[in-house]
Enzyme design. Structure first.
Site, PDB file in Angstrom:
ATOM      1  N   LYS A 180       0.813  -1.216   0.000  1.00 28.10           N
ATOM      2  CA  LYS A 180       0.000   0.000   0.000  1.00 28.10           C
ATOM      3  C   LYS A 180       0.850   1.271   0.000  1.00 28.10           C
ATOM      4  CE  LYS A 180      -4.380  -1.761   1.746  1.00 28.10           C
ATOM      5  NZ  LYS A 180      -5.399  -1.707   2.810  1.00 28.10           N
TER       6      LYS A 180
ATOM      7  N   ARG B 221      -3.489  -9.664   5.544  1.00 30.30           N
ATOM      8  CA  ARG B 221      -3.971  -9.811   4.167  1.00 30.30           C
ATOM      9  C   ARG B 221      -2.856  -9.362   3.228  1.00 30.30           C
ATOM     10  NH1 ARG B 221      -6.579  -6.432   0.462  1.00 30.30           N
ATOM     11  NH2 ARG B 221      -8.126  -7.460  -0.882  1.00 30.30           N
TER      12      ARG B 221
END
Length: 399
Positions: free
Chosen positions: A339, A373
């Site tokens: 991210k 995740r």
């Protein structure tokens, strides 16, 4: 010599382990452990009367409380309160609050619930349809499978159902405990996809995958219509980036299938009154919606929503303050893989963020998360296994 040193104790498990090392009588282990663990509990919007009582009670038990400077002379209408003390001192405070009425009794019940979540050592599981995943013994790896053309990292890589299933099977071989399938990108500036198109992307993959593997499958969607079809096709978990608060039918849909649920914090924009306070308020509302729809506690998990409704500094603060989510009493899922938190910190593109992801995964496990995740399953499964060996006590690992 005496070899004096400071022993960091951050959980009841650690407190018990340290006390046991002294070879005390078995009956004294629990009594001493609650004195070894120091806790800080924050309360919001407390009246000056209640704040004064709480401070005096904590002082009387050997602890303390930080209150607004306007509490003593009742100049402030409300104050936040930071209660500070050992677990034993908090337990004595709760006994006193149980005898009160009105807001003090309500505060006692809420503080008691938070302490129960922090101190309990009872075995727990995360339930999702036919699966019960024991919590505390390991960190579960959720492998990301995006069947989208425009996801920020792997968009277009697995749009074909056969390729997607092959990728999922490889992730399972590499150590994935759960496969999370998404048919709509949620990256900044994403193009919304109609429910029919999203379902058409994910359903063939879910059906084929459930016919060939024996791990839980999660559907990453914010649409109840897609979630319903995915659950009908065999999905076990609903992973909703809006925590059941965007689609009013989502909670009822998950409950109808006894699905596990990942309730993520999200918001439009990055303005907050109190950052962690607002996040917890949002997640408590998501939990309320889930429970009102009939989902039991064992089916629920929460996600701080790294990269959603947060700037870089807020994402970093979310990571540092992950332990505060334990006040909710539910397992925590952390999704940092590739991210912008990592990209902006390291100034690297999405396909060069493996090391940064590894750092956030290890840090998250140290801060108490139960699920991660990730895209790079093989590497992160190894990070999880190593970090679990360092962070979790032998009692936790071996049950």
């Amino acid at each position: 010599m005496w070899n004096a040193r400071i022993v960091p104790i951050r959980s009841m498990c650690e407190a018990v382990e340290e006390v046991k090392k002294i070879n005390v009588h078995s009956a004294a282990v629990e009594l001493l452990a609650v004195k070894a663990l120091h806790l800080c509990v924050r309360l919001e919007h407390v009246t000056p009367f209640a704040a004064n009582i709480l401070k005096q009670e904590m002082l009387g038990k050997g602890g303390d409380a930080a209150v607004s400077k306007g509490v003593a002379d009742f100049k402030d209408e409300y104050s936040d309160v930071l209660l500070m003390g050992t677990a034993a001192q908090f337990r004595r405070l709760l006994v006193k609050l149980e005898m009160q009425q009105g807001s003090l009794a309500e505060i006692g019940r809420e503080v008691g619930a938070v302490l129960t979540h922090a101190l309990t050592r009872e075995p727990r599981t995360f339930h999702c349809r036919g699966y019960d995943l024991p919590l505390g013994q390991k960190t579960y790896v959720m492998g990301i499978l995006n069947v989208t053309p425009d996801s920020f990292s792997d968009g277009g890589s697995y749009a074909d159902a056969d390729e997607a299933v092959d990728r999922a099977c490889q992730m399972i071989k590499d150590g994935a405990d759960i496969i999370d399938i998404g048919g709509e990108s949620s990256r900044p500036g994403y193009a919304p996809v109609p429910a029919e198109e999203e379902a058409a992307r994910v359903l063939p993959v879910i059906r084929r995958l459930k016919a060939s593997v024996s791990v839980p499958v999660s559907i990453d969607t914010m649409k109840a219509a897609v979630a319903r079809q995915a659950l009908e096709a065999g999905a076990d978990i609903v992973n909703d980036i809006w925590g059941f608060q965007r689609d009013p039918d989502m909670a009822r849909t998950a409950a109808a299938y006894d699905a596990g649920a990942v309730l993520m914090h999200n918001q439009d924009g990055t303005a907050y009154r109190d950052f962690m306070g607002d996040m917890l308020t949002f997640l408590r509302e998501s939990i309320r919606l889930a429970k009102n729809a009939g989902l039991p506690d064992a089916n629920l998990s929460v996600d701080p929503g790294i990269g959603f409704g947060k700037d870089l500094a807020q994402n970093i603060e979310s990571m540092r303050r992950l332990p505060e989510l334990q006040a909710l009493g539910y397992p925590v899922l952390l999704g940092t893989s590739r991210k912008s938190l990592i990209g902006k910190t390291l100034d690297l593109p999405a396909d060069e963020r493996v090391e940064g992801t590894a750092a956030t995964v290890a840090f998250g496990i140290e801060r108490g998360v139960d699920f991660v995740r990730v895209h790079d399953v093989k590497e992160m499964a190894r990070v999880c296994k190593m970090t679990d060996a360092l962070v979790r006590t032998p009692e936790e690992i071996h049950g």
